[in-house]
Scaffold this motif. Structure first.
Motif, PDB file in Angstrom:
ATOM      1  N   ASN A  56      29.015  26.293  15.404  1.00  0.00           N
ATOM      2  CA  ASN A  56      29.359  26.094  16.808  1.00  0.00           C
ATOM      3  C   ASN A  56      30.016  24.734  17.023  1.00  0.00           C
ATOM      4  OD1 ASN A  56      27.574  28.440  17.316  1.00  0.00           O
ATOM      5  ND2 ASN A  56      25.929  26.951  16.978  1.00  0.00           N
ATOM      6  N   VAL A  57      30.880  24.661  18.011  1.00  0.00           N
ATOM      7  CA  VAL A  57      31.449  23.390  18.466  1.00  0.00           C
ATOM      8  C   VAL A  57      31.279  23.304  19.973  1.00  0.00           C
ATOM      9  CG1 VAL A  57      33.557  22.054  18.809  1.00  0.00           C
ATOM     10  CG2 VAL A  57      33.108  23.109  16.590  1.00  0.00           C
ATOM     11  N   ILE A  58      30.742  22.178  20.436  1.00  0.00           N
ATOM     12  CA  ILE A  58      30.602  21.916  21.874  1.00  0.00           C
ATOM     13  C   ILE A  58      31.352  20.627  22.202  1.00  0.00           C
ATOM     14  CG2 ILE A  58      29.022  21.493  23.796  1.00  0.00           C
ATOM     15  CD1 ILE A  58      26.819  22.850  22.138  1.00  0.00           C
ATOM     16  N   ILE A  59      32.245  20.695  23.175  1.00  0.00           N
ATOM     17  CA  ILE A  59      32.942  19.518  23.691  1.00  0.00           C
ATOM     18  C   ILE A  59      32.358  19.183  25.053  1.00  0.00           C
ATOM     19  CG2 ILE A  59      35.182  18.536  24.310  1.00  0.00           C
ATOM     20  CD1 ILE A  59      35.002  19.524  21.399  1.00  0.00           C
ATOM     21  N   VAL A  60      31.986  17.922  25.274  1.00  0.00           N
ATOM     22  CA  VAL A  60      31.565  17.465  26.598  1.00  0.00           C
ATOM     23  C   VAL A  60      32.457  16.289  26.966  1.00  0.00           C
ATOM     24  CG1 VAL A  60      29.661  16.785  28.079  1.00  0.00           C
ATOM     25  CG2 VAL A  60      29.198  18.149  26.033  1.00  0.00           C
ATOM     26  N   MET A  61      33.247  16.458  28.009  1.00  0.00           N
ATOM     27  CA  MET A  61      34.312  15.507  28.331  1.00  0.00           C
ATOM     28  C   MET A  61      34.152  14.921  29.733  1.00  0.00           C
ATOM     29  SD  MET A  61      38.361  16.332  28.561  1.00  0.00           S
ATOM     30  CE  MET A  61      39.370  15.358  29.675  1.00  0.00           C
ATOM     31  N   PRO A  62      34.091  13.587  29.858  1.00  0.00           N
ATOM     32  CA  PRO A  62      34.130  12.948  31.171  1.00  0.00           C
ATOM     33  C   PRO A  62      35.573  12.519  31.466  1.00  0.00           C
ATOM     34  CG  PRO A  62      33.391  11.380  29.520  1.00  0.00           C
ATOM     35  CD  PRO A  62      33.792  12.631  28.781  1.00  0.00           C
ATOM     36  N   ASP A  63      36.271  13.288  32.261  1.00  0.00           N
ATOM     37  CA  ASP A  63      37.695  13.046  32.487  1.00  0.00           C
ATOM     38  C   ASP A  63      37.923  11.671  33.121  1.00  0.00           C
ATOM     39  OD1 ASP A  63      40.404  13.170  33.736  1.00  0.00           O
ATOM     40  OD2 ASP A  63      40.317  15.263  33.121  1.00  0.00           O
ATOM     41  N   GLY A  64      38.813  10.881  32.514  1.00  0.00           N
ATOM     42  CA  GLY A  64      39.203   9.598  33.092  1.00  0.00           C
ATOM     43  C   GLY A  64      38.217   8.464  32.900  1.00  0.00           C
ATOM     44  N   MET A  65      37.285   8.579  31.959  1.00  0.00           N
ATOM     45  CA  MET A  65      36.229   7.581  31.792  1.00  0.00           C
ATOM     46  C   MET A  65      36.585   6.543  30.733  1.00  0.00           C
ATOM     47  SD  MET A  65      32.201   8.055  30.777  1.00  0.00           S
ATOM     48  CE  MET A  65      32.375   7.843  28.997  1.00  0.00           C
ATOM     49  N   SER A  66      36.670   5.298  31.151  1.00  0.00           N
ATOM     50  CA  SER A  66      36.871   4.206  30.199  1.00  0.00           C
ATOM     51  C   SER A  66      35.534   3.563  29.856  1.00  0.00           C
ATOM     52  CB  SER A  66      37.816   3.150  30.787  1.00  0.00           C
ATOM     53  OG  SER A  66      37.156   2.409  31.802  1.00  0.00           O
ATOM     54  N   ALA A  67      35.575   2.543  29.010  1.00  0.00           N
ATOM     55  CA  ALA A  67      34.343   1.849  28.618  1.00  0.00           C
ATOM     56  C   ALA A  67      33.648   1.222  29.816  1.00  0.00           C
ATOM     57  CB  ALA A  67      34.664   0.782  27.571  1.00  0.00           C
ATOM     58  N   THR A  68      34.420   0.713  30.771  1.00  0.00           N
ATOM     59  CA  THR A  68      33.815   0.084  31.942  1.00  0.00           C
ATOM     60  C   THR A  68      33.031   1.091  32.769  1.00  0.00           C
ATOM     61  OG1 THR A  68      35.596  -1.537  32.029  1.00  0.00           O
ATOM     62  CG2 THR A  68      34.252  -1.296  34.006  1.00  0.00           C
ATOM     63  N   HIS A  69      33.565   2.294  32.905  1.00  0.00           N
ATOM     64  CA  HIS A  69      32.851   3.330  33.647  1.00  0.00           C
ATOM     65  C   HIS A  69      31.457   3.547  33.053  1.00  0.00           C
ATOM     66  CE1 HIS A  69      37.045   4.103  34.632  1.00  0.00           C
ATOM     67  NE2 HIS A  69      36.712   5.002  35.540  1.00  0.00           N
ATOM     68  N   ALA A  70      31.401   3.656  31.732  1.00  0.00           N
ATOM     69  CA  ALA A  70      30.122   3.874  31.060  1.00  0.00           C
ATOM     70  C   ALA A  70      29.209   2.661  31.223  1.00  0.00           C
ATOM     71  CB  ALA A  70      30.360   4.167  29.580  1.00  0.00           C
ATOM     72  N   THR A  71      29.790   1.472  31.155  1.00  0.00           N
ATOM     73  CA  THR A  71      28.995   0.250  31.284  1.00  0.00           C
ATOM     74  C   THR A  71      28.368   0.136  32.662  1.00  0.00           C
ATOM     75  OG1 THR A  71      30.486  -0.861  29.731  1.00  0.00           O
ATOM     76  CG2 THR A  71      29.036  -2.259  31.046  1.00  0.00           C
ATOM     77  N   VAL A  72      29.161   0.405  33.701  1.00  0.00           N
ATOM     78  CA  VAL A  72      28.645   0.341  35.073  1.00  0.00           C
ATOM     79  C   VAL A  72      27.543   1.382  35.268  1.00  0.00           C
ATOM     80  CG1 VAL A  72      29.206   0.705  37.504  1.00  0.00           C
ATOM     81  CG2 VAL A  72      30.763  -0.618  36.056  1.00  0.00           C
ATOM     82  N   ALA A  73      27.743   2.589  34.765  1.00  0.00           N
ATOM     83  CA  ALA A  73      26.719   3.633  34.895  1.00  0.00           C
ATOM     84  C   ALA A  73      25.436   3.233  34.174  1.00  0.00           C
ATOM     85  CB  ALA A  73      27.250   4.949  34.348  1.00  0.00           C
ATOM     86  N   ARG A  74      25.582   2.586  33.028  1.00  0.00           N
ATOM     87  CA  ARG A  74      24.405   2.139  32.278  1.00  0.00           C
ATOM     88  C   ARG A  74      23.639   1.079  33.060  1.00  0.00           C
ATOM     89  NH1 ARG A  74      26.947   0.147  28.314  1.00  0.00           N
ATOM     90  NH2 ARG A  74      27.313   2.113  27.219  1.00  0.00           N
ATOM     91  N   TRP A  75      24.342   0.098  33.628  1.00  0.00           N
ATOM     92  CA  TRP A  75      23.668  -0.927  34.427  1.00  0.00           C
ATOM     93  C   TRP A  75      23.030  -0.297  35.664  1.00  0.00           C
ATOM     94  CZ3 TRP A  75      21.992  -4.814  32.183  1.00  0.00           C
ATOM     95  CH2 TRP A  75      22.751  -5.590  31.300  1.00  0.00           C
ATOM     96  N   TYR A  76      23.705   0.649  36.277  1.00  0.00           N
ATOM     97  CA  TYR A  76      23.151   1.347  37.438  1.00  0.00           C
ATOM     98  C   TYR A  76      21.843   2.040  37.057  1.00  0.00           C
ATOM     99  CZ  TYR A  76      22.988   4.437  41.527  1.00  0.00           C
ATOM    100  OH  TYR A  76      22.612   5.098  42.682  1.00  0.00           O
ATOM    101  N   ASN A  77      21.777   2.468  35.817  1.00  0.00           N
ATOM    102  CA  ASN A  77      20.594   3.150  35.282  1.00  0.00           C
ATOM    103  C   ASN A  77      19.545   2.157  34.797  1.00  0.00           C
ATOM    104  OD1 ASN A  77      19.701   5.793  35.093  1.00  0.00           O
ATOM    105  ND2 ASN A  77      20.180   5.974  32.922  1.00  0.00           N
ATOM    106  N   GLY A  78      19.646   0.929  35.254  1.00  0.00           N
ATOM    107  CA  GLY A  78      18.674  -0.094  34.888  1.00  0.00           C
ATOM    108  C   GLY A  78      18.922  -0.721  33.538  1.00  0.00           C
ATOM    109  N   GLY A  79      20.101  -0.525  32.988  1.00  0.00           N
ATOM    110  CA  GLY A  79      20.421  -1.063  31.677  1.00  0.00           C
ATOM    111  C   GLY A  79      19.967  -0.177  30.537  1.00  0.00           C
ATOM    112  N   LYS A  80      19.286   0.915  30.869  1.00  0.00           N
ATOM    113  CA  LYS A  80      18.794   1.847  29.854  1.00  0.00           C
ATOM    114  C   LYS A  80      19.957   2.555  29.190  1.00  0.00           C
ATOM    115  CE  LYS A  80      16.883   5.654  31.212  1.00  0.00           C
ATOM    116  NZ  LYS A  80      15.932   6.633  31.814  1.00  0.00           N
ATOM    117  N   ALA A  81      19.882   2.728  27.894  1.00  0.00           N
ATOM    118  CA  ALA A  81      20.961   3.369  27.151  1.00  0.00           C
ATOM    119  C   ALA A  81      21.209   4.776  27.662  1.00  0.00           C
ATOM    120  CB  ALA A  81      20.639   3.410  25.661  1.00  0.00           C
ATOM    121  N   LEU A  82      22.475   5.158  27.708  1.00  0.00           N
ATOM    122  CA  LEU A  82      22.839   6.529  28.013  1.00  0.00           C
ATOM    123  C   LEU A  82      22.592   7.397  26.783  1.00  0.00           C
ATOM    124  CD1 LEU A  82      26.250   5.856  29.824  1.00  0.00           C
ATOM    125  CD2 LEU A  82      23.997   6.184  30.882  1.00  0.00           C
TER     126      LEU A  82
END
Length: 547
Positions: A31-57
């Motif tokens: 099987n192959v599964i693709i999970v894609m966040p359209d338009g997401m750069s590193a900053t997007h992930a970083t901000v979401a991580r901090w919003y999540n209390g700094g906990k790893a995604l």
């Protein structure tokens, strides 16, 4: 639509198998599964991580490389050529979906021979179907949007949602979840289709269950299903519980798709998109970004949990491009960036309970200054709107309130934006499972990684699915012409003597002698060149029918 006649079934069964016996057993993964966040750069992930209390995604542990995103003609890619690249292995041009480019100007991108310009390119999803695997698409946009379309359609115009919808329906995808019902229905029934075709009826005639809310989706335990949960796009995850609780979450759609597709003993291919990370980025709406980056991460957890238990699944995560030029730090932090507290970024963001799209629904057309100030105070914790901000909200076009509200919260945080368009930086590659790709790779390498994992040769698949109709039928002494008597429903007509075979454009149907048969691929018109491409099977079936 008439179902297959018994004679057609018998003739089709006699055709040479598409893949030799034992080919599936040699594939590295099932099987192959693709999970894609359209338009997401590193900053997007970083901000979401901090919003999540700094906990790893969840996806953080899967980071194993980076992807170069440029198209055949630009440093910054449109979503259409990006999806074409990771679905077919070919860089392409702006707005092109599943077809080869007409021009290549970027360094290192090989020019395309004239006879191949605008030609459809076989996708990984189409190849997986030929292997006998189950295939699925999941998105929070309309399912006809660029990224899911890249795996499931072939057109030079990404905005031709009607044609994309028709190709997706007639491609016989096993599981489809998302928005976009309006592109399945004729105008007379409240949809957008101008060809008179009711594709919901077509789906039901083909044995699909058609569901429209999370309860109906949950009740499906097996078989083929289309879930259309919105006329157009679905809600942002932060807004969904308030305004569209009947819609399933991205994680729920992913889980149900895996549950259904994994019942196929040959395995499956699944593409999942958190579509509106991109839309929020266009609007410079950080709340929308956080909402759907976290939704992406929840969907990734579902895929990863399955892969860990299954042991035969490759999970890939990647985006098509950056968007918005989002940064932690802006001109207000020029002199203070080295003493920037956590709260400066997160405290204003945590006050917001809806995205800009949700704010538009709460305002409900009342754009008086008093109501704007009340809503922004209650739902964003903003009590100091400037006169200019009030005016911007009042002047926002319908459906674009996030473009006015997003900057309000960004200014009160320390988030910067450079553009309302896409950006051209390299982006993260996420992978888990056997033979995962690593390092800095091209977006086209993603198609090769998917195909390689499944034991697919995309060139061979292309040779089975997309041969030039005039040349292929000329080889058996037949002629072809495009019948446009019904301009909205053109048909390729193949004739030899008194014999006649018809292949409707953008469908998988062959008609002859009052009966019809479904092929394993589509008849595709390359509108820019006038060429028509058909599966090799179309010629074999025509011969079997006496042409």
């Amino acid at each position: 639509m008439k179902r297959k006649a018994a004679v057609w079934l018998m003739l089709a069964a006699l055709l040479i198998p598409l893949f030799p016996a034992g080919a599936l057993a040699k594939a590295p993964v099932k099987n192959v599964i693709i999970v894609m966040p359209d338009g997401m750069s590193a900053t997007h992930a970083t901000v979401a991580r901090w919003y999540n209390g700094g906990k790893a995604l969840v996806s953080d542990e899967m980071i194993c490389g980076a992807i170069r995103t440029y198209s055949a003609e630009s440093l910054i890619s449109d979503s259409a050529p990006a999806s074409t690249a990771f679905a077919t292995g070919h860089k392409s041009n702006s707005k092109f979906i599943g077809i080869l480019p007409a021009k290549t100007t970027m360094p290192g991108v090989a020019p395309v021979a004239d006879e191949l310009k605008y030609k459809p390119g076989a996708t990984v999803l189409e190849g997986a179907k030929l292997q006998g695997k189950a295939v699925g698409l999941v998105a929070t946009s309309n399912i006809q949007h660029a990224s899911p379309a890249g795996y499931s359609a072939h057109t030079f115009n990404r905005n031709d949602y009607n044609d994309i919808a028709e190709q997706q329906v007639y491609l016989d995808i096993d599981v489809v979840f998302g928005g976009g019902k309006q592109y399945l229905l004729p105008v007379a029934q409240g949809g957008k289709r101008t060809d008179g075709e009711n594709l919901v009826a077509v789906l039901k005639d083909r044995g699909y269950r058609f569901v429209e809310d999370r309860g109906q989706m949950a009740s499906v335990k097996s078989g083929k299903v289309w879930g259309m949960f919105a006329m157009d796009d679905m809600a942002y995850e932060f807004d969904r519980p308030t305004f569209r609780p009947e819609e399933p979450s991205l994680a729920e759609m992913t889980g149900k798709a895996i549950e259904l597709l994994s019942q196929n003993k040959n395995g499956f291919f699944l593409f999942v998109e958190a579509s509106k990370v991109d839309w929020a980025s266009h609007a410079n709406d950080p709340i929308g970004v956080i909402s759907d980056v976290l939704a992406f991460d929840e969907a990734m957890k579902v895929a990863l949990d399955f892969a860990r238990k299954d042991g035969q699944t490759l999970v890939l995560g990647f985006t098509d491009h950056g968007n918005g030029g989002m940064s932690i730090g802006n001109k207000t932090t020029d002199a203070t960036y080295d003493k920037l507290p956590f709260e400066a970024l997160i405290a204003p963001l945590k006050k917001a309970t809806l995205t800009g799209e949700g704010i538009e629904k709460v305002l409900d057309g009342d754009l008086s200054e008093s109501n704007i100030r009340f809503v922004m105070s209650n739902y964003y914790g903003v009590d100091d709107l400037t006169a200019g901000e009030v005016t911007a909200i009042q002047k926002a076009k319908k459906g674009s309130m996030n473009y006015a509200v997003g900057p309000v919260i960004s200014r009160r945080s320390v988030i910067g934006w450079t553009t309302n368009g896409h950006t051209g930086e390299d982006v993260f590659l996420y992978a888990y499972g056997p033979n995962r790709p690593t390092g800095l790779i091209q977006n086209t390498d993603l198609a090769l990684a998917q195909a390689g994992a499944l034991g697919l040769d995309l060139d061979a698949v292309d040779g089975k699915l997309f041969v030039e109709a005039d040349k292929a039928f000329a080889a058996i002494g037949a002629t072809v012409r495009l019948d446009k008597a019904d301009a909205a429903n053109p048909v390729l007509v193949v004739e030899k003597g008194m014999k006649r075979v018809e292949l409707p454009i953008s469908k998988d149907i062959v008609r002859a002698g009052g009966t019809s048969c479904e092929m394993h691929g589509l008849t595709v018109l390359a509108a820019k060149t006038g060429k028509v491409y058909v599966p090799r099977q179309a010629v074999e079936l025509a011969v079997a029918a006496g042409l």
